[in-house]
Write an enzyme that holds these catalytic residues in place. Structure first.
Site, PDB file in Angstrom:
ATOM      1  N   GLU A  77      31.536  39.240  40.351  1.00 53.71           N
ATOM      2  CA  GLU A  77      30.343  38.861  39.592  1.00 53.71           C
ATOM      3  C   GLU A  77      30.569  37.647  38.693  1.00 53.71           C
ATOM      4  O   GLU A  77      29.603  37.094  38.149  1.00 53.71           O
ATOM      5  CB  GLU A  77      29.857  40.041  38.745  1.00 53.71           C
ATOM      6  CG  GLU A  77      30.569  40.260  37.421  1.00 53.71           C
ATOM      7  CD  GLU A  77      31.928  40.931  37.527  1.00 53.71           C
ATOM      8  OE1 GLU A  77      32.589  41.123  36.495  1.00 53.71           O
ATOM      9  OE2 GLU A  77      32.334  41.265  38.666  1.00 53.71           O
ATOM     10  N   SER A 120      41.367  39.008  36.910  1.00 55.72           N
ATOM     11  CA  SER A 120      41.800  38.778  35.533  1.00 55.72           C
ATOM     12  C   SER A 120      42.132  40.129  34.905  1.00 55.72           C
ATOM     13  O   SER A 120      41.257  40.800  34.361  1.00 55.72           O
ATOM     14  CB  SER A 120      40.712  38.059  34.734  1.00 55.72           C
ATOM     15  OG  SER A 120      41.120  37.867  33.390  1.00 55.72           O
ATOM     16  N   ARG A 165      40.233  29.746  26.027  1.00 50.18           N
ATOM     17  CA  ARG A 165      40.333  30.579  24.820  1.00 50.18           C
ATOM     18  C   ARG A 165      41.785  30.878  24.487  1.00 50.18           C
ATOM     19  O   ARG A 165      42.223  30.748  23.324  1.00 50.18           O
ATOM     20  CB  ARG A 165      39.570  31.887  25.054  1.00 50.18           C
ATOM     21  CG  ARG A 165      39.658  32.901  23.906  1.00 50.18           C
ATOM     22  CD  ARG A 165      39.350  34.297  24.423  1.00 50.18           C
ATOM     23  NE  ARG A 165      40.341  34.731  25.408  1.00 50.18           N
ATOM     24  CZ  ARG A 165      40.105  35.693  26.307  1.00 50.18           C
ATOM     25  NH1 ARG A 165      38.930  36.286  26.369  1.00 50.18           N
ATOM     26  NH2 ARG A 165      41.071  36.049  27.167  1.00 50.18           N
ATOM     27  N   CYS A 187      36.221  46.728  37.532  1.00 47.07           N
ATOM     28  CA  CYS A 187      37.464  46.436  36.817  1.00 47.07           C
ATOM     29  C   CYS A 187      37.925  47.670  36.033  1.00 47.07           C
ATOM     30  O   CYS A 187      38.146  48.713  36.622  1.00 47.07           O
ATOM     31  CB  CYS A 187      37.310  45.197  35.944  1.00 47.07           C
ATOM     32  SG  CYS A 187      38.932  44.460  35.533  1.00 47.07           S
ATOM     33  N   LYS A 218      50.150  38.761  33.804  1.00 46.61           N
ATOM     34  CA  LYS A 218      48.726  38.915  34.064  1.00 46.61           C
ATOM     35  C   LYS A 218      48.385  38.396  35.460  1.00 46.61           C
ATOM     36  O   LYS A 218      48.806  37.315  35.853  1.00 46.61           O
ATOM     37  CB  LYS A 218      47.918  38.150  33.018  1.00 46.61           C
ATOM     38  CG  LYS A 218      46.407  38.331  33.120  1.00 46.61           C
ATOM     39  CD  LYS A 218      45.690  37.574  32.012  1.00 46.61           C
ATOM     40  CE  LYS A 218      44.194  37.805  32.042  1.00 46.61           C
ATOM     41  NZ  LYS A 218      43.483  37.103  30.949  1.00 46.61           N
ATOM     42  N   HIS A 242      36.583  40.820  40.040  1.00 47.25           N
ATOM     43  CA  HIS A 242      35.366  40.307  39.412  1.00 47.25           C
ATOM     44  C   HIS A 242      34.584  39.356  40.312  1.00 47.25           C
ATOM     45  O   HIS A 242      34.462  38.160  40.016  1.00 47.25           O
ATOM     46  CB  HIS A 242      35.719  39.586  38.103  1.00 47.25           C
ATOM     47  CG  HIS A 242      36.147  40.505  37.008  1.00 47.25           C
ATOM     48  ND1 HIS A 242      35.266  41.313  36.312  1.00 47.25           N
ATOM     49  CD2 HIS A 242      37.379  40.754  36.505  1.00 47.25           C
ATOM     50  CE1 HIS A 242      35.938  42.009  35.412  1.00 47.25           C
ATOM     51  NE2 HIS A 242      37.214  41.691  35.501  1.00 47.25           N
TER      52      HIS A 242
END
Length: 308
Positions: free
Chosen positions: A237, A192, A249, A142, A163, A235
């Site tokens: 992972e 993300s 969040r 990233c 985003k 990502h």
């Protein structure tokens, strides 16, 4: 073969309950083999979550891995207990004489900043240059991958109007690559980020080899043979619930956020997300570890010298 971790590291018990082969340092020292020494330069705020995610993937291979947790020397972690950092992490300045078979450099939530305005940019660029003499293969993830490709090739990151958030379909551009051994022709990948690298700018650099890309969110994985590096802008992972945690969040903070694309069943945040990328995550990191094993010198002192 297992991954070697301190038995008091939170990831040790988590991975052991998942069936990942983990081994304490004392037991590993009694084995008469040379494990692969892999460093994790962890720039993410949630250190424990991130170290567990990467340990899970590189610990699933048939090789013994000696994982070293590394931090920026003069940067204080604000979201992880000081006791954890003191017990398990060493500053890069104390590791700079160590030779590593592999190094993972994670992302960081600072993508809105120009690279040069990042407080630890000077040290990070020294680390990038250090990899050329002390690391056999580096994996930038990233923001870490964006920073590396910018440092070595001048490829710019670009801010997005919205985003890129969710699970996006990607294409396998290089089925013959050893890093994509076993990959499908296309795959779903968690994304993300507020920034992007652009495919045409990467293709304009002759030394770079695009491996995976998306029509929707751009390049995802690039090989840099000259610098013995891979750059991943997304990502694989991530855990099943990582995007949900980010979404929850932001909702709790009344931040402007859309429901992550193609992530929740029926795009309904009340449904539990389904992991559809786990197998490709294990394939990618397993292939990376295998390529390191096949090519790294037996004598670690020869790493980065070109003589073995």
């Amino acid at each position: 073969m297992p991954i070697t971790l301190p038995e008091t590291l939170p990831a040790f018990d988590i991975l052991q309950t998942e069936g990942v082969m983990v081994m304490g340092e004392n037991r590993a020292a009694r084995q008469d083999i040379r494990p692969l020494r892999i460093g994790l330069l962890n720039l993410m705020p949630k250190k424990i979550q991130t170290e567990t995610q990467f340990a899970r993937l590189i610990g699933a291979t048939p090789l013994q891995i000696d994982l070293h947790l590394i931090r920026i020397s003069n940067h204080e972690a604000k979201n992880t207990a000081a006791a954890h950092m003191e017990a398990f992490y060493r500053p890069w300045e104390e590791e700079r004489d160590t030779k590593f078979d592999g190094l993972i450099i994670t992302g960081a939530p600072i993508e809105h900043l120009p690279f040069e305005e990042v407080t630890y940019w000077d040290e990070l660029t020294r680390i990038f240059d250090w990899t050329q003499t002390h690391v056999h293969s580096t994996f930038g993830v990233c923001w870490g991958g964006m920073a590396m490709i910018n440092h070595f090739h001048g490829v710019k990151k670009h801010m997005l109007e919205e985003k890129a958030f969710g699970c996006f379909r990607h294409q396998n551009l290089a089925p013959a690559s050893p890093y994509l051994r076993g990959f499908s022709d296309d795959l779903l990948m968690p994304v993300s980020r507020w920034t992007e690298m652009r495919q045409d700018e990467i293709e304009a650099v002759p030394d770079l080899v695009p491996l995976i890309a998306s029509d929707e969110v751009g390049p995802a994985l690039v090989e840099d043979p000259a610098h013995r590096a891979l750059y991943m802008f997304n990502h694989l992972e991530y855990d099943s619930g990582t995007l949900k945690e980010e979404y929850d969040r932001d909702v709790a903070e009344n931040a402007a956020i859309e429901v992550p694309v193609n992530y929740f069943p029926d795009d309904d945040p009340e449904n539990m997300p389904t992991n559809r990328w786990r197998s490709h995550a294990h394939l990618l990191y397993g292939n990376w570890i295998n390529e390191i094993y096949q090519s790294t010198p037996f004598d670690p002192n020869a790493i980065g010298t070109g003589h073995w």
